[in-house]
Design a protein around this motif. Structure first.
Motif, PDB file in Angstrom:
ATOM      1  N   ASP A   1     -16.748 -22.520 -15.307  1.00 37.78           N
ATOM      2  CA  ASP A   1     -18.172 -22.388 -15.041  1.00 37.78           C
ATOM      3  C   ASP A   1     -18.930 -22.230 -16.353  1.00 37.78           C
ATOM      4  O   ASP A   1     -18.558 -21.418 -17.200  1.00 37.78           O
ATOM      5  N   THR A   2     -19.982 -23.005 -16.511  1.00 35.71           N
ATOM      6  CA  THR A   2     -20.791 -22.963 -17.721  1.00 35.71           C
ATOM      7  C   THR A   2     -22.252 -23.192 -17.352  1.00 35.71           C
ATOM      8  O   THR A   2     -22.590 -23.294 -16.180  1.00 35.71           O
ATOM      9  N   ALA A   3     -23.116 -23.262 -18.350  1.00 37.95           N
ATOM     10  CA  ALA A   3     -24.545 -23.498 -18.113  1.00 37.95           C
ATOM     11  C   ALA A   3     -25.239 -23.759 -19.435  1.00 37.95           C
ATOM     12  O   ALA A   3     -24.777 -23.307 -20.493  1.00 37.95           O
ATOM     13  N   ALA A   4     -26.369 -24.443 -19.349  1.00 38.51           N
ATOM     14  CA  ALA A   4     -27.197 -24.635 -20.537  1.00 38.51           C
ATOM     15  C   ALA A   4     -27.648 -23.281 -21.093  1.00 38.51           C
ATOM     16  O   ALA A   4     -27.799 -23.120 -22.301  1.00 38.51           O
ATOM     17  N   ALA A   5     -27.814 -22.309 -20.224  1.00 40.53           N
ATOM     18  CA  ALA A   5     -28.247 -20.974 -20.644  1.00 40.53           C
ATOM     19  C   ALA A   5     -27.146 -20.198 -21.364  1.00 40.53           C
ATOM     20  O   ALA A   5     -27.394 -19.096 -21.853  1.00 40.53           O
ATOM     21  N   TYR A   6     -25.954 -20.765 -21.450  1.00 38.68           N
ATOM     22  CA  TYR A   6     -24.841 -20.092 -22.117  1.00 38.68           C
ATOM     23  C   TYR A   6     -24.714 -20.502 -23.578  1.00 38.68           C
ATOM     24  O   TYR A   6     -23.631 -20.470 -24.152  1.00 38.68           O
ATOM     25  N   GLY A   7     -25.803 -20.909 -24.192  1.00 38.20           N
ATOM     26  CA  GLY A   7     -25.795 -21.256 -25.610  1.00 38.20           C
ATOM     27  C   GLY A   7     -24.949 -22.484 -25.891  1.00 38.20           C
ATOM     28  O   GLY A   7     -25.197 -23.549 -25.356  1.00 38.20           O
ATOM     29  N   LEU A   8     -23.938 -22.320 -26.705  1.00 38.57           N
ATOM     30  CA  LEU A   8     -23.063 -23.428 -27.112  1.00 38.57           C
ATOM     31  C   LEU A   8     -21.900 -23.675 -26.152  1.00 38.57           C
ATOM     32  O   LEU A   8     -21.044 -24.513 -26.426  1.00 38.57           O
ATOM     33  N   SER A   9     -21.861 -22.961 -25.052  1.00 37.40           N
ATOM     34  CA  SER A   9     -20.714 -23.034 -24.143  1.00 37.40           C
ATOM     35  C   SER A   9     -20.409 -24.450 -23.662  1.00 37.40           C
ATOM     36  O   SER A   9     -19.255 -24.883 -23.699  1.00 37.40           O
TER      37      SER A   9
END
Length: 168
Positions: A74-82
């Motif tokens: 699970d990731t997201a644009a809100a997770y910085g460089l994730s």
């Protein structure tokens, strides 16, 4: 829909075990996943000891997760460089990507310079976010809305666009 999902979870609890994969409606995905916010930014925001992991640390972390059976990331644009870093890992490990389920979110973005998040549920941002995430991650199995509210959930243009992205 939520009642159906609650019934499914209650059945698992009654049986005393959880399956490795969930089949719900027309979607099948691993029940256990790994959130990746720490691959790309400080969390929680007041974490004074956080240090952005190196690529080697991320590769080691991801190798361990995969070897322990994790297949949902699970990731997201809100997770910085994730998203970028997760994508780098999978581009280097193409053979693993086909066995993994990648979920990401749109609607909240993170500015690395100011370390602030911005909520933007406009159709233009959905389109930009989807293309950026797909480029970064190589594939998207689940796209969902960060910080959703009733207005965005009822927006027919957002619904239409998200339905179109199901086929990409």
């Amino acid at each position: 829909c939520m009642n159906d999902l609650n019934d499914l979870v209650n059945q698992w609890i009654a049986k005393g075990r959880f399956p490795k994969n969930v089949k719900f409606k027309n979607l099948s995905f691993p029940i256990l996943g790994l959130g990746t916010i720490l691959l790309g930014r400080c969390w929680p925001v007041d974490n004074k000891i956080y240090k952005l992991p190196s690529i080697d640390e991320i590769n080691n972390h991801m190798d361990i997760a995969y070897n322990e059976g994790i297949r949902f990331f699970d990731t997201a644009a809100a997770y910085g460089l994730s998203e970028e870093r997760l994508g780098q890992y999978f581009r280097s490990n193409q053979n693993l990507l086909k066995n993994c389920f990648i979920g990401t979110k749109w609607g909240e973005d993170f500015d690395l310079m100011t370390e602030k998040t911005m909520i933007d549920h406009a159709l233009k941002n959905l389109n930009k976010s989807f293309e950026r995430s797909l480029h970064n991650l190589c594939k998207i199995d689940l796209l969902y809305i960060h910080q959703a509210n009733a207005n965005v959930l009822m927006d027919s243009e957002i619904q239409r666009a998200m339905n179109e992205y199901k086929t990409k």
